[in-house]
Design an enzyme around this catalytic site. Structure first.
Site, PDB file in Angstrom:
ATOM      1  N   GLY A   7      45.483  38.963  46.433  1.00 27.85           N
ATOM      2  CA  GLY A   7      45.230  37.699  47.129  1.00 27.85           C
ATOM      3  C   GLY A   7      46.417  36.774  46.885  1.00 27.85           C
ATOM      4  N   GLY A  12      46.012  31.998  44.572  1.00 31.40           N
ATOM      5  CA  GLY A  12      46.739  33.221  44.199  1.00 31.40           C
ATOM      6  C   GLY A  12      48.225  32.935  44.028  1.00 31.40           C
ATOM      7  N   ARG A  87      29.532  27.196  45.522  1.00 33.41           N
ATOM      8  CA  ARG A  87      30.283  28.440  45.320  1.00 33.41           C
ATOM      9  C   ARG A  87      29.382  29.648  45.548  1.00 33.41           C
ATOM     10  NH1 ARG A  87      31.460  24.649  41.619  1.00 33.41           N
ATOM     11  NH2 ARG A  87      33.619  24.138  41.066  1.00 33.41           N
ATOM     12  N   ASN A  94      32.132  37.424  49.754  1.00 33.51           N
ATOM     13  CA  ASN A  94      33.152  37.808  48.770  1.00 33.51           C
ATOM     14  C   ASN A  94      32.765  39.071  47.996  1.00 33.51           C
ATOM     15  OD1 ASN A  94      34.804  35.830  49.689  1.00 33.51           O
ATOM     16  ND2 ASN A  94      34.501  34.417  47.972  1.00 33.51           N
ATOM     17  N   HIS A 171      30.269  28.999  35.773  1.00 29.59           N
ATOM     18  CA  HIS A 171      31.263  28.117  36.402  1.00 29.59           C
ATOM     19  C   HIS A 171      30.615  27.414  37.593  1.00 29.59           C
ATOM     20  CE1 HIS A 171      35.055  26.713  38.071  1.00 29.59           C
ATOM     21  NE2 HIS A 171      34.822  27.354  39.203  1.00 29.59           N
TER      22      HIS A 171
HETATM   23  P1  NAD Z   1      42.789  30.998  50.483  1.00 27.91           P
HETATM   24  O1  NAD Z   1      42.021  31.148  51.758  1.00 27.91           O
HETATM   25  O2  NAD Z   1      43.974  30.095  50.469  1.00 27.91           O
HETATM   26  O3  NAD Z   1      43.296  32.432  50.017  1.00 27.91           O
HETATM   27  C1  NAD Z   1      42.502  33.568  49.996  1.00 27.91           C
HETATM   28  C2  NAD Z   1      43.416  34.739  50.241  1.00 27.91           C
HETATM   29  O4  NAD Z   1      42.671  35.945  50.062  1.00 27.91           O
HETATM   30  C3  NAD Z   1      43.988  34.775  51.676  1.00 27.91           C
HETATM   31  O5  NAD Z   1      45.397  34.845  51.634  1.00 27.91           O
HETATM   32  C4  NAD Z   1      43.375  36.044  52.254  1.00 27.91           C
HETATM   33  O6  NAD Z   1      44.196  36.709  53.195  1.00 27.91           O
HETATM   34  C5  NAD Z   1      43.176  36.881  51.003  1.00 27.91           C
HETATM   35  N1  NAD Z   1      42.248  37.977  51.174  1.00 27.91           N
HETATM   36  C6  NAD Z   1      41.044  37.992  51.799  1.00 27.91           C
HETATM   37  N2  NAD Z   1      40.520  39.228  51.744  1.00 27.91           N
HETATM   38  C7  NAD Z   1      41.396  40.005  51.069  1.00 27.91           C
HETATM   39  C8  NAD Z   1      41.410  41.368  50.675  1.00 27.91           C
HETATM   40  N3  NAD Z   1      40.421  42.199  50.978  1.00 27.91           N
HETATM   41  N4  NAD Z   1      42.476  41.818  49.996  1.00 27.91           N
HETATM   42  C9  NAD Z   1      43.514  40.989  49.686  1.00 27.91           C
HETATM   43  N5  NAD Z   1      43.549  39.703  50.020  1.00 27.91           N
HETATM   44  C10 NAD Z   1      42.507  39.227  50.712  1.00 27.91           C
HETATM   45  O7  NAD Z   1      41.748  30.573  49.381  1.00 27.91           O
HETATM   46  P2  NAD Z   1      42.075  30.020  47.912  1.00 27.91           P
HETATM   47  O8  NAD Z   1      42.005  28.555  47.929  1.00 27.91           O
HETATM   48  O9  NAD Z   1      43.296  30.690  47.390  1.00 27.91           O
HETATM   49  O10 NAD Z   1      40.794  30.551  47.114  1.00 27.91           O
HETATM   50  C11 NAD Z   1      40.592  31.936  46.916  1.00 27.91           C
HETATM   51  C12 NAD Z   1      39.333  32.156  46.092  1.00 27.91           C
HETATM   52  O11 NAD Z   1      39.525  31.647  44.780  1.00 27.91           O
HETATM   53  C13 NAD Z   1      38.094  31.431  46.646  1.00 27.91           C
HETATM   54  O12 NAD Z   1      36.944  32.218  46.464  1.00 27.91           O
HETATM   55  C14 NAD Z   1      38.034  30.179  45.792  1.00 27.91           C
HETATM   56  O13 NAD Z   1      36.746  29.627  45.734  1.00 27.91           O
HETATM   57  C15 NAD Z   1      38.484  30.724  44.460  1.00 27.91           C
HETATM   58  N6  NAD Z   1      39.000  29.741  43.500  1.00 27.91           N
HETATM   59  C16 NAD Z   1      38.550  29.854  42.234  1.00 27.91           C
HETATM   60  C17 NAD Z   1      39.000  28.993  41.257  1.00 27.91           C
HETATM   61  C18 NAD Z   1      38.492  29.131  39.861  1.00 27.91           C
HETATM   62  O14 NAD Z   1      38.683  28.253  39.052  1.00 27.91           O
HETATM   63  N7  NAD Z   1      37.838  30.216  39.530  1.00 27.91           N
HETATM   64  C19 NAD Z   1      39.914  27.989  41.592  1.00 27.91           C
HETATM   65  C20 NAD Z   1      40.365  27.895  42.907  1.00 27.91           C
HETATM   66  C21 NAD Z   1      39.904  28.800  43.863  1.00 27.91           C
HETATM   67  C1  MLT Z   2      37.195  25.113  41.060  1.00 31.36           C
HETATM   68  O1  MLT Z   2      36.332  24.786  40.244  1.00 31.36           O
HETATM   69  O2  MLT Z   2      38.260  24.481  41.168  1.00 31.36           O
HETATM   70  C2  MLT Z   2      37.003  26.342  41.892  1.00 31.36           C
HETATM   71  O3  MLT Z   2      35.837  27.013  41.570  1.00 31.36           O
HETATM   72  C3  MLT Z   2      37.088  26.064  43.369  1.00 31.36           C
HETATM   73  C4  MLT Z   2      35.843  25.394  43.882  1.00 31.36           C
HETATM   74  O4  MLT Z   2      35.470  24.337  43.352  1.00 31.36           O
HETATM   75  O5  MLT Z   2      35.234  25.905  44.834  1.00 31.36           O
END
Ligand code: NAD
Ligand code: MLT
Length: 304
Positions: A7, A12, A87, A94, A171
């Site tokens: 990703g 990412g 979430r 997902n 989370h």
């Molecule tokens: P985004 O839409 O900018 O990026 C997601 C990426 O995943 C895209 O580039 C997409 O093409 C890619 N993708 C989708 N399916 C795929 C696959 N099968 N193989 C490879 N790549 C694939 O979204 P984002 O803002 O980067 O968020 C991504 C995820 O991370 C979300 O679920 C978001 O909620 C999560 N997130 C978690 C945290 C945390 O603290 N845990 C923080 C921020 C975002």
């Molecule tokens: C965060 O806490 O920043 C991530 O889980 C993204 C979100 O809030 O959906």
């Protein structure tokens, strides 16, 4: 050390950039399904590496077969939530991605530590581990932990390194500040210091939604915090962090955060050091997680 990033969207890219610029990994692979995105990101990173005089090998690819032999795999692939969503609403969409990835990447990266970032992050870690059989952790509440510390530091006007303590549980909305761990300049936190517990809890739960509403996603905070998790594993730092690691509960392996030592192996947990109340909250969180997770797995099966 070889690290794969599955990703290359907002979060990412931020994590990959921070890890690669840290200069402590030998090789990095970046995979995404969007044509040309990883390849162009690779160019950007090479330019940045040239400026820093770092020789890290980077490959950006749309071919999942290139993702092999990794020590650490960071998974951010998946949909992000939109304002107003929780979430947990992302579970089915997902989880389908995780099942597909478990099938495609696990066999070529056996024995790696898989770090889940995509949301709902703890449940996605459980799904990925269930379908791949590989050791998976979730970045869990290390993000909330830093949000809590930053808020207390600002409110109490003390440097953030004088605030300690952790947030645990799932989370997101169900995260719990583990108040028995929170200290300010080494003294146990009390509301008499000038900030109420509910105010801190509110901030920790609501700020990501507010950032998403205005900025379209959270990146810089989690992107830095998650880099530190990767670093702790890659360099075997054995640092205490509040991440979610596998817990056997009833008939499932589930992921709920508690402070734990993070290095090339994960553990021991500091859970025995928490007070009764915090442990009760953690247990309640595990029970709630389990019942929601089972319900979501059922929905997932019905939708396949
Ligand atoms: P985004 O839409 O900018 O990026 C997601 C990426 O995943 C895209 O580039 C997409 O093409 C890619 N993708 C989708 N399916 C795929 C696959 N099968 N193989 C490879 N790549 C694939 O979204 P984002 O803002 O980067 O968020 C991504 C995820 O991370 C979300 O679920 C978001 O909620 C999560 N997130 C978690 C945290 C945390 O603290 N845990 C923080 C921020 C975002
Ligand atoms: C965060 O806490 O920043 C991530 O889980 C993204 C979100 O809030 O959906």
């Amino acid at each position: 050390t070889k690290v794969a990033f599955i990703g290359a969207g907002k979060i990412g890219q931020t994590i990959a950039f921070n890890v690669i610029m840290g200069g402590y990994v030998d090789e990095a692979i970046i995979y995404d399904i969007i044509p040309e995105l990883p390849e162009k990101f690779e160019h950007e990173l090479r330019h940045a590496l040239a400026s820093r005089k770092l020789k890290t090998e980077v490959l950006g690819t749309n071919n999942i077969d290139d993702v092999s032999g990794s020590d650490i795999v960071v998974i951010t692939a998946g949909k992000p939530r939109k304002p107003g969503m929780s979430r947990r609403d992302l579970f089915v969409d997902n989880a389908k991605i995780m099942i597909d990835l478990a099938d495609k990447i696990a066999k070529k990266n056996r024995g790696a530590i898989y770090i889940m970032v995509a949301n709902p992050v703890d449940m996605m870690a459980s799904v990925f581990m269930k379908y791949s059989g590989e050791y998976t952790i979730s970045t869990g509440d290390q993000v909330e932990t830093m949000r809590m510390r930053s808020y207390l530091a600002k409110k109490l006007k003390v440097p953030v390194y004088d605030i300690n303590g952790y947030v645990g549980g799932e989370h997101g909305e169900d995260a719990v500040v583990l108040w028995s761990t929170v200290t300010v300049k080494g003294k146990p936190f009390t509301e008499e210091m000038g900030v109420s517990k509910s105010e801190v809890e509110d901030y920790v739960k609501k700020i990501p939604g507010e950032i998403i509403r205005v900025m379209g996603g959270t990146t810089w905070g989690p992107g830095t915090i998650i880099e530190e998790i990767v670093r702790a594993i890659a360099l075997n730092e054995n640092k205490v962090m509040s991440i979610a690691f596998p817990h056997k509960y009833e008939d499932e392996v589930i992921h709920v955060s508690e402070p734990v030592v993070v290095g090339k192996t994960i553990g021991p947990s500091l859970e025995p050091l928490l007070d009764e109340k915090d442990r009760w909250h953690l247990m309640a969180s595990i029970k709630d997680f389990y019942s929601v997770y089972k319900e979501n797995l059922k929905q997932l099966e019905e939708s396949i």
